[in-house]
Motif scaffolding. Sequence first.
Motif, mmCIF file in Angstrom:
data_model
loop_
_atom_site.group_PDB
_atom_site.id
_atom_site.type_symbol
_atom_site.label_atom_id
_atom_site.label_comp_id
_atom_site.label_asym_id
_atom_site.label_seq_id
_atom_site.Cartn_x
_atom_site.Cartn_y
_atom_site.Cartn_z
ATOM 1 N N THR A 116 -12.828 -21.874 -3.387
ATOM 2 C CA THR A 116 -13.570 -20.971 -2.493
ATOM 3 C C THR A 116 -13.983 -21.701 -1.218
ATOM 4 O OG1 THR A 116 -15.738 -21.518 -3.398
ATOM 5 C CG2 THR A 116 -14.500 -19.751 -4.507
ATOM 6 N N ALA A 117 -14.420 -20.942 -0.229
ATOM 7 C CA ALA A 117 -14.869 -21.537 1.031
ATOM 8 C C ALA A 117 -16.092 -22.418 0.791
ATOM 9 C CB ALA A 117 -15.192 -20.448 2.041
ATOM 10 N N GLY A 118 -16.986 -21.996 -0.078
ATOM 11 C CA GLY A 118 -18.174 -22.790 -0.404
ATOM 12 C C GLY A 118 -17.805 -24.102 -1.087
ATOM 13 N N GLU A 119 -16.818 -24.063 -1.980
ATOM 14 C CA GLU A 119 -16.367 -25.281 -2.655
ATOM 15 C C GLU A 119 -15.701 -26.233 -1.663
ATOM 16 O OE1 GLU A 119 -15.633 -23.390 -7.116
ATOM 17 O OE2 GLU A 119 -14.022 -23.350 -5.636
ATOM 18 N N LYS A 120 -14.923 -25.677 -0.744
ATOM 19 C CA LYS A 120 -14.294 -26.518 0.287
ATOM 20 C C LYS A 120 -15.358 -27.182 1.160
ATOM 21 C CE LYS A 120 -9.885 -24.118 0.584
ATOM 22 N NZ LYS A 120 -8.966 -23.343 1.409
ATOM 23 N N GLU A 121 -16.418 -26.448 1.435
ATOM 24 C CA GLU A 121 -17.501 -26.965 2.256
ATOM 25 C C GLU A 121 -18.200 -28.149 1.577
ATOM 26 O OE1 GLU A 121 -21.359 -24.774 3.723
ATOM 27 O OE2 GLU A 121 -19.566 -23.638 4.313
ATOM 28 N N VAL A 122 -18.473 -28.002 0.272
ATOM 29 C CA VAL A 122 -19.151 -29.082 -0.447
ATOM 30 C C VAL A 122 -18.213 -30.283 -0.637
ATOM 31 C CG1 VAL A 122 -18.704 -28.407 -2.852
ATOM 32 C CG2 VAL A 122 -20.829 -29.522 -2.267
ATOM 33 N N ILE A 123 -16.937 -30.049 -0.804
ATOM 34 C CA ILE A 123 -15.968 -31.149 -0.902
ATOM 35 C C ILE A 123 -15.939 -31.903 0.435
ATOM 36 C CG2 ILE A 123 -13.504 -31.695 -1.054
ATOM 37 C CD1 ILE A 123 -13.287 -29.459 -3.176
ATOM 38 N N LYS A 124 -15.946 -31.154 1.545
ATOM 39 C CA LYS A 124 -15.939 -31.770 2.879
ATOM 40 C C LYS A 124 -17.183 -32.640 3.071
ATOM 41 C CE LYS A 124 -14.135 -32.086 6.991
ATOM 42 N NZ LYS A 124 -12.940 -32.858 7.180
ATOM 43 N N LYS A 125 -18.312 -32.193 2.501
ATOM 44 C CA LYS A 125 -19.568 -32.928 2.616
ATOM 45 C C LYS A 125 -19.456 -34.319 1.980
ATOM 46 C CE LYS A 125 -24.386 -32.548 1.040
ATOM 47 N NZ LYS A 125 -25.313 -31.683 0.302
ATOM 48 N N TYR A 126 -18.735 -34.422 0.869
ATOM 49 C CA TYR A 126 -18.615 -35.683 0.131
ATOM 50 C C TYR A 126 -17.256 -36.355 0.307
ATOM 51 C CZ TYR A 126 -22.877 -34.172 -2.188
ATOM 52 O OH TYR A 126 -24.162 -33.764 -2.444
ATOM 53 N N GLU A 127 -16.426 -35.857 1.190
ATOM 54 C CA GLU A 127 -15.056 -36.353 1.347
ATOM 55 C C GLU A 127 -14.996 -37.864 1.603
ATOM 56 O OE1 GLU A 127 -11.002 -35.321 3.866
ATOM 57 O OE2 GLU A 127 -12.873 -34.319 4.390
ATOM 58 N N SER A 128 -15.956 -38.408 2.297
ATOM 59 C CA SER A 128 -15.947 -39.842 2.599
ATOM 60 C C SER A 128 -16.153 -40.695 1.348
ATOM 61 C CB SER A 128 -17.028 -40.172 3.630
ATOM 62 O OG SER A 128 -18.307 -39.905 3.085
ATOM 63 N N ARG A 129 -16.662 -40.097 0.285
ATOM 64 C CA ARG A 129 -16.900 -40.829 -0.966
ATOM 65 C C ARG A 129 -15.687 -40.798 -1.900
ATOM 66 N NH1 ARG A 129 -22.396 -39.381 -3.766
ATOM 67 N NH2 ARG A 129 -21.585 -41.049 -5.085
ATOM 68 N N PHE A 130 -14.669 -40.026 -1.557
ATOM 69 C CA PHE A 130 -13.507 -39.887 -2.430
ATOM 70 C C PHE A 130 -12.415 -40.888 -2.081
ATOM 71 C CE2 PHE A 130 -14.777 -35.180 -2.532
ATOM 72 C CZ PHE A 130 -15.635 -35.379 -3.596
ATOM 73 N N VAL A 131 -11.778 -41.421 -3.109
ATOM 74 C CA VAL A 131 -10.603 -42.273 -2.954
ATOM 75 C C VAL A 131 -9.542 -41.745 -3.917
ATOM 76 C CG1 VAL A 131 -11.861 -44.341 -2.249
ATOM 77 C CG2 VAL A 131 -11.413 -43.940 -4.664
ATOM 78 N N VAL A 132 -8.303 -42.132 -3.672
ATOM 79 C CA VAL A 132 -7.202 -41.697 -4.534
ATOM 80 C C VAL A 132 -6.519 -42.945 -5.089
ATOM 81 C CG1 VAL A 132 -5.025 -40.448 -4.625
ATOM 82 C CG2 VAL A 132 -6.875 -39.595 -3.197
#
Length: 150
Positions: A116-132
Amino acid sequence: VNMKLAIISALVASAAAFAPNAQPAAQTALNAESDRRAFLGAAAAFGAAAVPMAANAMVDYDGIVNLGGGAQVDLNNANVRAYLRMKGMYPGAAGKIVTHGPYKTVGDVYNIPGLTAGEKEVIKKYESRFVVGKPAPEYVIDRINNGLYR
């Protein structure tokens, strides 16, 4: 002819099972001791064969700091509990992240179907903390639940 031979062989084998053992009439203490030793030896051999080999667990996994205990979270290996510390991620976005993948880049999470748009928004908020990281079978299997039930 082969069928008759097989039936006769089965009958002979069955009859041999009921034939008396060729043991001496008198059982001595020495015979009993050797029988006991033979039994214990066979039991020990069976027990050793039945014990499974120890798992070769990867103890020194380089990305262990990214499994949820540190500042960064590995999208391919961290379990759903890692997202509890990120407000708004659990259960919706976190559940979708761990049930999809593996991811080649952090940006791949935005391609999850049904996000959802809300989920994408919260993922964007923490995107800098994610690694692959490279998916490790030792951790991928526990990503979805790992003892945490809703």
